[in-house]
Design a protein around this motif. Structure first.
Motif, PDB file in Angstrom:
ATOM      1  N   THR A  67      -2.811  46.762 -26.408  1.00  0.00           N
ATOM      2  CA  THR A  67      -4.022  47.675 -26.231  1.00  0.00           C
ATOM      3  C   THR A  67      -3.762  48.763 -26.901  1.00  0.00           C
ATOM      4  O   THR A  67      -2.635  49.727 -26.667  1.00  0.00           O
ATOM      5  CB  THR A  67      -4.397  47.757 -24.802  1.00  0.00           C
ATOM      6  OG1 THR A  67      -4.621  46.666 -24.205  1.00  0.00           O
ATOM      7  CG2 THR A  67      -5.541  48.711 -25.020  1.00  0.00           C
ATOM      8  N   TYR A  84      -4.719  41.856 -30.195  1.00  0.00           N
ATOM      9  CA  TYR A  84      -4.742  43.351 -29.744  1.00  0.00           C
ATOM     10  C   TYR A  84      -6.299  43.516 -29.417  1.00  0.00           C
ATOM     11  O   TYR A  84      -6.881  42.770 -29.591  1.00  0.00           O
ATOM     12  CB  TYR A  84      -4.327  44.104 -30.909  1.00  0.00           C
ATOM     13  CG  TYR A  84      -5.416  44.116 -32.117  1.00  0.00           C
ATOM     14  CD1 TYR A  84      -6.450  45.208 -32.070  1.00  0.00           C
ATOM     15  CD2 TYR A  84      -5.183  43.236 -32.925  1.00  0.00           C
ATOM     16  CE1 TYR A  84      -7.391  45.175 -33.101  1.00  0.00           C
ATOM     17  CE2 TYR A  84      -6.281  43.388 -34.171  1.00  0.00           C
ATOM     18  CZ  TYR A  84      -7.372  44.213 -34.206  1.00  0.00           C
ATOM     19  OH  TYR A  84      -8.256  44.252 -35.189  1.00  0.00           O
ATOM     20  N   PHE A 103       0.277  47.544 -17.611  1.00  0.00           N
ATOM     21  CA  PHE A 103       1.153  47.320 -18.697  1.00  0.00           C
ATOM     22  C   PHE A 103       2.647  47.372 -18.288  1.00  0.00           C
ATOM     23  O   PHE A 103       3.274  47.861 -17.192  1.00  0.00           O
ATOM     24  CB  PHE A 103       0.976  48.672 -19.659  1.00  0.00           C
ATOM     25  CG  PHE A 103      -0.621  48.662 -20.222  1.00  0.00           C
ATOM     26  CD1 PHE A 103      -0.868  47.943 -21.107  1.00  0.00           C
ATOM     27  CD2 PHE A 103      -1.476  49.443 -19.551  1.00  0.00           C
ATOM     28  CE1 PHE A 103      -2.310  47.612 -21.850  1.00  0.00           C
ATOM     29  CE2 PHE A 103      -2.899  49.575 -20.238  1.00  0.00           C
ATOM     30  CZ  PHE A 103      -3.058  48.651 -21.083  1.00  0.00           C
ATOM     31  N   ASP A 104       3.228  46.803 -19.340  1.00  0.00           N
ATOM     32  CA  ASP A 104       4.865  46.722 -19.173  1.00  0.00           C
ATOM     33  C   ASP A 104       5.525  47.712 -19.842  1.00  0.00           C
ATOM     34  O   ASP A 104       6.601  47.937 -19.508  1.00  0.00           O
ATOM     35  CB  ASP A 104       5.308  45.195 -19.660  1.00  0.00           C
ATOM     36  CG  ASP A 104       4.706  44.068 -19.050  1.00  0.00           C
ATOM     37  OD1 ASP A 104       4.604  44.175 -17.857  1.00  0.00           O
ATOM     38  OD2 ASP A 104       4.256  43.151 -19.832  1.00  0.00           O
ATOM     39  N   SER A 163       1.918  37.845 -26.104  1.00  0.00           N
ATOM     40  CA  SER A 163       1.636  39.303 -25.975  1.00  0.00           C
ATOM     41  C   SER A 163       0.593  39.899 -26.371  1.00  0.00           C
ATOM     42  O   SER A 163      -0.238  39.385 -27.169  1.00  0.00           O
ATOM     43  CB  SER A 163       2.947  40.209 -26.655  1.00  0.00           C
ATOM     44  OG  SER A 163       4.222  39.742 -26.152  1.00  0.00           O
ATOM     45  N   GLU A 164       0.078  40.766 -25.603  1.00  0.00           N
ATOM     46  CA  GLU A 164      -1.276  41.496 -25.824  1.00  0.00           C
ATOM     47  C   GLU A 164      -0.991  42.996 -26.126  1.00  0.00           C
ATOM     48  O   GLU A 164      -0.358  43.429 -25.168  1.00  0.00           O
ATOM     49  CB  GLU A 164      -2.116  41.326 -24.566  1.00  0.00           C
ATOM     50  CG  GLU A 164      -3.430  42.022 -24.818  1.00  0.00           C
ATOM     51  CD  GLU A 164      -4.243  41.620 -23.406  1.00  0.00           C
ATOM     52  OE1 GLU A 164      -4.645  42.857 -22.628  1.00  0.00           O
ATOM     53  OE2 GLU A 164      -4.608  40.583 -23.030  1.00  0.00           O
ATOM     54  N   TYR A 188       8.050  41.921 -22.689  1.00  0.00           N
ATOM     55  CA  TYR A 188       6.844  42.836 -22.548  1.00  0.00           C
ATOM     56  C   TYR A 188       5.653  41.849 -22.977  1.00  0.00           C
ATOM     57  O   TYR A 188       5.635  41.458 -24.141  1.00  0.00           O
ATOM     58  CB  TYR A 188       7.134  44.054 -23.511  1.00  0.00           C
ATOM     59  CG  TYR A 188       8.337  44.720 -23.099  1.00  0.00           C
ATOM     60  CD1 TYR A 188       8.314  45.507 -22.168  1.00  0.00           C
ATOM     61  CD2 TYR A 188       9.280  45.016 -24.259  1.00  0.00           C
ATOM     62  CE1 TYR A 188       9.333  46.409 -21.603  1.00  0.00           C
ATOM     63  CE2 TYR A 188      10.364  45.826 -23.797  1.00  0.00           C
ATOM     64  CZ  TYR A 188      10.308  46.498 -22.651  1.00  0.00           C
ATOM     65  OH  TYR A 188      11.490  47.297 -22.395  1.00  0.00           O
ATOM     66  N   LYS A 189       4.852  41.613 -22.237  1.00  0.00           N
ATOM     67  CA  LYS A 189       3.576  40.785 -22.345  1.00  0.00           C
ATOM     68  C   LYS A 189       2.473  41.647 -22.594  1.00  0.00           C
ATOM     69  O   LYS A 189       1.419  41.417 -23.508  1.00  0.00           O
ATOM     70  CB  LYS A 189       3.176  39.930 -21.274  1.00  0.00           C
ATOM     71  CG  LYS A 189       4.357  38.780 -21.274  1.00  0.00           C
ATOM     72  CD  LYS A 189       4.133  37.778 -22.165  1.00  0.00           C
ATOM     73  CE  LYS A 189       4.820  36.564 -21.967  1.00  0.00           C
ATOM     74  NZ  LYS A 189       4.470  35.500 -23.055  1.00  0.00           N
ATOM     75  N   LYS A 190       2.459  42.885 -21.741  1.00  0.00           N
ATOM     76  CA  LYS A 190       1.014  43.786 -21.979  1.00  0.00           C
ATOM     77  C   LYS A 190       1.751  45.235 -22.507  1.00  0.00           C
ATOM     78  O   LYS A 190       2.329  45.831 -21.713  1.00  0.00           O
ATOM     79  CB  LYS A 190       0.635  43.862 -20.352  1.00  0.00           C
ATOM     80  CG  LYS A 190      -0.481  42.809 -20.280  1.00  0.00           C
ATOM     81  CD  LYS A 190      -1.254  43.115 -19.058  1.00  0.00           C
ATOM     82  CE  LYS A 190      -2.402  44.058 -19.265  1.00  0.00           C
ATOM     83  NZ  LYS A 190      -3.025  44.271 -18.201  1.00  0.00           N
ATOM     84  N   ARG A 220      -3.432  50.439 -15.094  1.00  0.00           N
ATOM     85  CA  ARG A 220      -3.537  49.155 -15.338  1.00  0.00           C
ATOM     86  C   ARG A 220      -2.093  48.553 -15.574  1.00  0.00           C
ATOM     87  O   ARG A 220      -1.163  49.461 -15.447  1.00  0.00           O
ATOM     88  CB  ARG A 220      -4.108  48.776 -16.984  1.00  0.00           C
ATOM     89  CG  ARG A 220      -5.814  49.382 -16.852  1.00  0.00           C
ATOM     90  CD  ARG A 220      -6.026  49.839 -18.433  1.00  0.00           C
ATOM     91  NE  ARG A 220      -7.495  49.955 -18.222  1.00  0.00           N
ATOM     92  CZ  ARG A 220      -7.876  51.116 -18.084  1.00  0.00           C
ATOM     93  NH1 ARG A 220      -7.163  52.085 -17.415  1.00  0.00           N
ATOM     94  NH2 ARG A 220      -9.449  51.223 -18.116  1.00  0.00           N
TER      95      ARG A 220
END
Length: 139
Positions: free
Chosen positions: A35, A80, A102-103, A32-33, A2-4, A100
């Motif tokens: 939000t 983040y 997201f993973d 990883s990022e 999971y990166k996003k 978007r």
């Protein structure tokens, strides 16, 4: 992996537990990022301004709600970004997740009593039924 990662926050205890899981998942993948999305319900916003005073005071109170979550990410040095959006929480979270790439979405399960859940529904349940990505709901 999971990166996003999208993490829905509202400052509740379940939200804090969800943040802990988001930190764990983000720690597993370098780069990883996360939000963090905090949705300000229109009805709740009007009530807050009436009861708490100026919009600056209300904004400070909102920031304090998610401060412990921000602290978790900062202490673990996880990248983040934070988004505060007005709207109906289940709709905003679902649209944000779907629009978007997201993973995964991580959110807490709100502890509504059976009557409230029957009448109002659960944000986590509604989001779960509307999003196209994996969802981790933390109790």
């Amino acid at each position: 992996m999971y990166k996003k990662i999208l993490m829905a926050a509202d400052g509740s205890d379940n939200s804090l537990r969800a943040a802990k899981e988001a930190v764990k998942l983000a720690s597993l993948s370098k780069g990883s990022e996360v939000t963090i999305v905090y949705v300000i319900d229109h009805n709740e916003a009007q009530s807050e301004e009436i009861h708490r005073g100026t919009s600056m005071e209300v904004e400070i109170a909102r920031q304090k709600k998610i401060e412990p979550i921000i602290d978790m990410f900062e202490s673990e040095e996880i990248f983040y970004k934070k988004e505060m959006i007005y709207g109906i929480p289940s709709h905003v979270i679902s649209e944000y997740a779907n629009d978007r790439n997201f993973d995964i979405l991580i959110m807490g399960k709100r502890g509504l009593n059976p009557m409230q859940e029957m009448v109002l529904g659960s944000v986590s349940r509604s989001v779960l039924n509307k999003v196209d990505i994996p969802v981790l709901i933390v109790k």
